[in-house]
Structure formats: C-alpha cells, structure tokens
Design an enzyme around this catalytic site. Structure first.
Site, mmCIF file in Angstrom:
data_model
loop_
_atom_site.group_PDB
_atom_site.id
_atom_site.type_symbol
_atom_site.label_atom_id
_atom_site.label_comp_id
_atom_site.label_asym_id
_atom_site.label_seq_id
_atom_site.Cartn_x
_atom_site.Cartn_y
_atom_site.Cartn_z
ATOM 1 N N TYR A 143 26.367 -17.768 96.558
ATOM 2 C CA TYR A 143 25.823 -16.585 97.625
ATOM 3 C C TYR A 143 26.643 -16.161 98.759
ATOM 4 O O TYR A 143 27.001 -17.068 99.651
ATOM 5 C CB TYR A 143 24.417 -17.260 97.914
ATOM 6 C CG TYR A 143 23.450 -16.078 98.947
ATOM 7 C CD1 TYR A 143 22.906 -15.013 98.306
ATOM 8 C CD2 TYR A 143 23.510 -16.430 100.173
ATOM 9 C CE1 TYR A 143 22.281 -14.183 99.198
ATOM 10 C CE2 TYR A 143 22.707 -15.870 101.015
ATOM 11 C CZ TYR A 143 22.115 -14.515 100.698
ATOM 12 O OH TYR A 143 21.232 -13.708 101.318
ATOM 13 N N ASP A 238 34.366 -18.035 101.946
ATOM 14 C CA ASP A 238 32.981 -17.782 102.509
ATOM 15 C C ASP A 238 32.835 -19.421 103.217
ATOM 16 O O ASP A 238 32.286 -20.066 102.134
ATOM 17 C CB ASP A 238 32.060 -17.470 101.690
ATOM 18 C CG ASP A 238 30.617 -17.180 102.399
ATOM 19 O OD1 ASP A 238 30.458 -17.728 103.529
ATOM 20 O OD2 ASP A 238 29.953 -16.437 101.914
ATOM 21 N N LYS A 266 26.516 -19.828 111.158
ATOM 22 C CA LYS A 266 25.789 -20.988 111.192
ATOM 23 C C LYS A 266 26.199 -21.925 112.465
ATOM 24 O O LYS A 266 25.767 -21.762 113.414
ATOM 25 C CB LYS A 266 25.489 -22.093 109.856
ATOM 26 C CG LYS A 266 24.905 -21.058 108.685
ATOM 27 C CD LYS A 266 24.405 -21.563 107.747
ATOM 28 C CE LYS A 266 24.128 -20.774 106.512
ATOM 29 N NZ LYS A 266 22.590 -20.384 106.491
#
Ligand code: HOZ
Length: 426
Positions: A143, A238, A266
């Site tokens: 994702y 990623d 994050k």
C-alpha cells in the site's frame, strides 16, 4: 450494553462516512465498536469510558518514543507559540532536511510534504517526469497511499475490506500500473525483459507493513535494484511505514541497497503531519521550481509539525535506542509464539526493529498469497479477547503492529500473559 464509545460511534456516523476519517479505524473487519480515544501517554491510551489500553498501533507508527513524550510536547508548544504556519520557508525545514540526508545516505535532496500519500504520489510523478515513461510496477498487497495509480491491488484498508482496487480509479490511469507478486524475482525479470524500456519506476515497501508485516527477501530487492539500474528505471523505496521503524537508517540500510528515491512519513512527524520524498540530486533537480515536475503544499514543512518531527528524530538517535526497541519487539513476538504453541494453535509471529506481525498460520508468511491464506476469523476473535484484556492491536489481520520505546518489560510481559489467556480461549 451501550457505552460512551457506542454513543460516539452512532453520533459520528451521522456526519462522517462510516463514522471514521480513515477506514481501518471503523473495526469493520474485526466487528464491534471502535474505541474513541481521549488521551495517550507512553505505551498507553484511554478510550471514552476511561479504559486504559496497551497501544500497539502507536498512531500506525509515529509514536516510536511513546505517546506525548515530554520533549516532543515541549517542542510543539514552543513552536506553536511562535506561529502556526507561514507559507514561507523556515530554518527548521533546513535542519530537518539536513537530518534526513544525514540519516538516509541515498537521500541527497529531500522535499517535505504533509502525508505519506503525498510523498508517494509526488515520487511517482517525479519518476515519470524524469524518465519520460508512464508505466510503473508495484506489488500486490503493498500500500502506497491513496493516489489513483497506486490504488491497484493494494494493501491496508483495501485488503482489510477485501476490495484491493478502489472504485473511482479510471482504467486509463490504472492501465499504466503493473502489479506483480511480492518476493517473486523471476516475474520481475520477465517483465523487465519484455518491456524494461517502458518502466518509469518500481515502487516497493522493502519491509511491507500493509498486508501485515512481510519482509522482502534480499534477493528480491537486489534483483529489483539491478534491473532498475540496467533499464534506467527509478527504484522507489516506500519507507513511510518502515523508515526509522526497522532501524535508524531505514530498511535500505538493513538490506544494504540504495534506492533512487525514498518516501518517508509517520516517524518523521513524531505524531504531526510530516512526510517527505527524496533521493538522488539529479532526480530531485526535476522538481519545480528547478525543473518541470510540479508539486506544492500550503502546509508543507509546517513549523509546528517539523518541531515535533525534528525532536523525535533526535530522540531516536540516543545510544541503544534501536537495540532496545528491537529487543522489546522481538521478546513480544517470541513470547506470543511460545504462548500460542502451548495452546496448540497454528500461529507465528515476526518482528523487524519496532514493527511486528502476528499470523494465524503455521509459518511466517512471505507473500500476499500466504498472508491471505491465514485464519482471519481466529485473528478477529483473538483481537477482541485482547481488547477485553486492555491490549489494543491493529483492528485487522492485514496490518502490522508497532512497539514504542515506552513498552517496558512489564508491559511486554503483561501483553504475553493476556495473549496466553486469549489463546487458551480460542
Ligand atoms: N492506512 C493506515 C494503516 N496502514 C491506517 C491509517 C489510520 O487509520 O490512521
């Protein structure tokens, strides 16, 4: 019995689709009522009934030093007192860019944005702009945020709800996205052999955290690196989830493989919205205002968010930080495995740095197909038994878990004890 969480959930659903602002939070996959959080500190958070939970999502990664760390809170308060947003550059952004470039050596230049989705979307545009090619390769179950081209056979919420490709993505967009199997090097070689000169980029979570935790093999990432170099395609790691989670220098240091572009998020915001994409200076030179690839944002490099992120980046560089985080997470994973074995269950667990996965399957999955074959129903029952025992795991069999530096020995042992009881009841 109706409690305050039920009441808030009923109320939220009147004005917000599904009652939540991000789908996995709705508990749809595990059933029951989402907990509405009122406050958090260290390894704990409290719900609307003032029930305390040991938190294993840590805001899905950012809370690596524990919730409401005094140094982070102080930095935020000081920054806020000087103004919330300027829409003009600040020295704080330079400091943060310098810190990121120092910690992740493949990043020579970096741009700060506000979310992981923005980072991956922009990196993709940059790869396409720089190579003048359209096709991209991603892997099933990875994702990369919710940009159109990337919402094809994706993980996280899409996997949780069994609908890995989103409605509303025009076929004209997704036709340029090739989806291959994670950890399947041969498939990658075959595709590059036939259309390598059309591939703008390969984007991958080097340690996947959105189909539960699944590690890439060394061979898979090395093959990807070699093929991208050979065919002039951009390799995008990623690391929004795994960067600064699996180690101080990201997954690329664990594997000793340099990405051309890296996406971060994050942890680098320490709980506030900061993300970034960066990499080779010759590629980053294609970004506006230097080059023709456009990207912009009013809140990019926001001073308050950067203060939280910078302070977090300093805290994680304390001597022994990652050794401790890794040890606590490994102890948790091993303790859960041992307790499940005692109960005679088909169960396995894995940990990388401060990320972990629990799987109701005999062995740790290495692919999308293997994680899909795990026992989701048993996970759901386990999730609720743990929730009753005041342990908050990710509300989906397809999400990784996160440990913070505040998860001390007592907390880890309490969690294992709660799991042993839950396993016995399954
Ligand atoms: N997509 C995130 C986990 N992979 C969930 C984000 C959230 O709900 O906060």
């Amino acid at each position: 019995m109706t409690d305050k969480n039920d009441l808030l959930f009923a109320r939220a659903q009147k004005t917000t689709p599904g009652g939540v602002n991000s789908p996995v939070r709705a508990f749809r996959s595990v059933g029951g009522t989402p907990r509405f959080i009122t406050r958090a500190e260290g390894a704990y958070f409290w719900d609307a009934e003032d029930k305390r939970y040991i938190d294993y999502i840590g805001s899905w990664g950012p809370a690596i030093v524990g919730h409401a760390h005094p140094a982070v809170v102080q930095a935020v308060q000081e920054a806020a007192s000087r103004g919330l947003s300027f829409g003009a550059p600040t020295e704080g952004e330079i400091l943060m860019a310098e810190e990121i470039c120092k910690l992740v050596p493949s990043i020579e230049q970096v741009r700060l944005v506000s979310s992981g989705t923005e980072a991956t979307m922009s990196a993709l545009r940059l790869a396409r702009g720089a190579t003048k090619r359209d096709k991209i390769i991603k892997f099933e179950g990875c994702y990369h945020g919710h940009a159109d081209s990337l919402l094809v056979k994706a993980g996280s919420g899409l996997l949780t709800f069994g609908n890995p490709t989103s409605a509303g993505v025009p076929e004209d967009f997704s036709k340029h996205t090739l989806v291959l199997d994670y950890n399947n090097s041969q498939q990658l070689e075959d595709v590059f052999a036939s259309i390598g000169d059309q591939i703008a980029c390969v984007i991958v979570e080097p340690v996947a955290g959105n189909m539960n935790l699944i590690r890439a093999t060394q061979e898979f990432l090395q093959t990807m690196r070699d093929l991208c170099t050979k065919h002039g395609s951009v390799l995008i790691f990623d690391e929004v989830m795994c960067g600064f989670r699996v180690g101080l220098h990201g997954a690329q240091a664990l594997y000793n493989i340099s990405a051309d572009l890296t996406c971060l998020g994050k942890v680098i915001g320490g709980g506030l919205p900061v993300a970034a994409f960066g990499g080779r200076a010759d590629l980053m030179a294609h970004m506006a205002p230097l080059g023709g690839v456009y990207q912009a944002g009013t809140l990019s490099g926001n001073p308050v968010a950067v203060a939280a992120g910078m302070t977090t980046l300093k805290l994680i560089q304390a001597p022994g930080f990652y050794e401790y985080l890794t040890k606590q997470t490994r102890t948790l994973a091993d303790g859960l495995s041992a307790a499940a074995k005692q109960a005679g269950l088909a169960f396995s667990a894995d940990a990388v740095g401060g990320m972990f996965g629990v799987y109701f399957s005999d062995k740790v999955p290495t692919s999308y197909a293997e994680i899909m074959a795990s026992d989701k129903e048993t996970f759901n029952r386990f999730f609720h038994l743990m929730l009753d025992a005041s342990v908050y795991l990710a509300p989906s069999a397809f999400e990784a878990g996160f440990v913070s530096a505040s998860h001390n020995d007592i907390i880890i042992q309490d969690t294992i004890a709660a799991a042993a009881k839950a396993f016995a009841e399954l």
